[in-house]
Design a protein around this motif. Structure first.
Motif, PDB file in Angstrom:
ATOM      1  N   PHE A 181      33.917  30.216 -33.417  1.00 60.89           N
ATOM      2  CA  PHE A 181      34.225  29.471 -32.195  1.00 60.89           C
ATOM      3  C   PHE A 181      34.509  30.464 -31.067  1.00 60.89           C
ATOM      4  O   PHE A 181      35.101  31.528 -31.290  1.00 60.89           O
ATOM      5  CB  PHE A 181      35.452  28.573 -32.404  1.00 60.89           C
ATOM      6  CG  PHE A 181      35.169  27.300 -33.133  1.00 60.89           C
ATOM      7  CD1 PHE A 181      35.058  26.096 -32.458  1.00 60.89           C
ATOM      8  CD2 PHE A 181      35.027  27.294 -34.519  1.00 60.89           C
ATOM      9  CE1 PHE A 181      34.804  24.916 -33.130  1.00 60.89           C
ATOM     10  CE2 PHE A 181      34.773  26.120 -35.212  1.00 60.89           C
ATOM     11  CZ  PHE A 181      34.664  24.933 -34.518  1.00 60.89           C
TER      12      PHE A 181
ATOM     13  N   LEU B 266      31.872  23.691 -36.333  1.00 61.17           N
ATOM     14  CA  LEU B 266      31.180  24.435 -35.283  1.00 61.17           C
ATOM     15  C   LEU B 266      29.730  23.977 -35.157  1.00 61.17           C
ATOM     16  O   LEU B 266      29.207  23.861 -34.043  1.00 61.17           O
ATOM     17  CB  LEU B 266      31.249  25.941 -35.544  1.00 61.17           C
ATOM     18  CG  LEU B 266      30.612  26.841 -34.476  1.00 61.17           C
ATOM     19  CD1 LEU B 266      31.248  26.611 -33.113  1.00 61.17           C
ATOM     20  CD2 LEU B 266      30.724  28.301 -34.886  1.00 61.17           C
TER      21      LEU B 266
ATOM     22  N   HIS C 297      28.778  23.095 -31.405  1.00 62.51           N
ATOM     23  CA  HIS C 297      28.381  24.365 -30.773  1.00 62.51           C
ATOM     24  C   HIS C 297      27.607  24.205 -29.468  1.00 62.51           C
ATOM     25  O   HIS C 297      27.715  25.031 -28.573  1.00 62.51           O
ATOM     26  CB  HIS C 297      27.582  25.242 -31.756  1.00 62.51           C
ATOM     27  CG  HIS C 297      26.156  24.828 -31.917  1.00 62.51           C
ATOM     28  ND1 HIS C 297      25.778  23.790 -32.732  1.00 62.51           N
ATOM     29  CD2 HIS C 297      25.032  25.298 -31.344  1.00 62.51           C
ATOM     30  CE1 HIS C 297      24.474  23.644 -32.673  1.00 62.51           C
ATOM     31  NE2 HIS C 297      23.982  24.547 -31.832  1.00 62.51           N
TER      32      HIS C 297
END
Length: 200
Positions: free
Chosen positions: A41, A17, A21
């Protein structure tokens, strides 16, 4: 409880992530443990093709519906004695009364409910929007069990899009066809160790 509601003991999903991101990403997975969601997520960017341990479905199935099981699973864990749960916690379909089972694609009784189709539609939309754009198809740990869901489509989409790049990280099955080798990187290493190094 362990397979769905407890977070993975290693930071693999958290580190993945960190890497994506701030990107326009989408996750297609055959995992049914929802570790992506537990790591933070965006749920709208996830498609769990093979089901969800957090959902029950009718074992028959009498309908294409699923039911959230978290509350009951947590009660089962807290109230179990000698590896048994109270009879009233054994799930039965609210429509037909038959026993419930996990929403897991293991035979022809798998239920694809409205949530499944909505996630599938979001995935298709993502692919449509990125059809000829610069895109990286990142395959992590996909084996030979279900290559038609992730591995083969990623190869095909990379081949069809001159702006696409394919990356595979897999301890023992990192490969790609010669037709996309010029736009591919195959890393024969542990996924967790590799992502950890990328985050440093």
């Amino acid at each position: 409880m362990i397979n769905r509601y407890e977070k993975a003991p290693k930071p693999v999903y958290d580190e993945l992530l960190k890497l994506v991101h701030d990107r326009d990403y989408f996750v297609l997975t055959t995992n049914v443990d929802h570790q992506f969601q537990l790591a933070g997520f965006d749920k709208e960017r996830l498609f769990y093709t093979q089901g969800d341990y957090g959902l029950w479905q009718c074992s028959e199935p009498c309908c294409q519906k699923t039911w959230d099981n978290e509350e009951t699973v947590r009660r089962m864990v807290s109230e179990q004695r000698d590896m048994r749960v109270p009879t009233e916690l054994v799930p039965h379909c609210p429509v037909c009364g038959k026993p419930m089972t996990m929403n897991l694609r293991c035979d022809n009784t798998f239920v694809q409910d409205e949530g499944w189709y909505a996630a599938y539609s979001r995935y298709e939309d993502f692919l449509r929007r990125h059809g000829n754009a610069k895109v990286v198809y990142l395959e992590l740990g996909v084996g030979g069990n279900t290559p038609v869901i992730i591995k083969y489509p990623f190869w095909k989409m990379t081949y069809q899009n001159a702006n696409a790049f394919y990356i595979c990280i897999n301890l023992s099955e990192s490969c790609c066809p010669k037709e996309i080798q010029a736009r591919a990187v195959c890393i024969n290493r542990d996924v967790g160790a590799t992502l950890h190094e990328l985050c440093l």
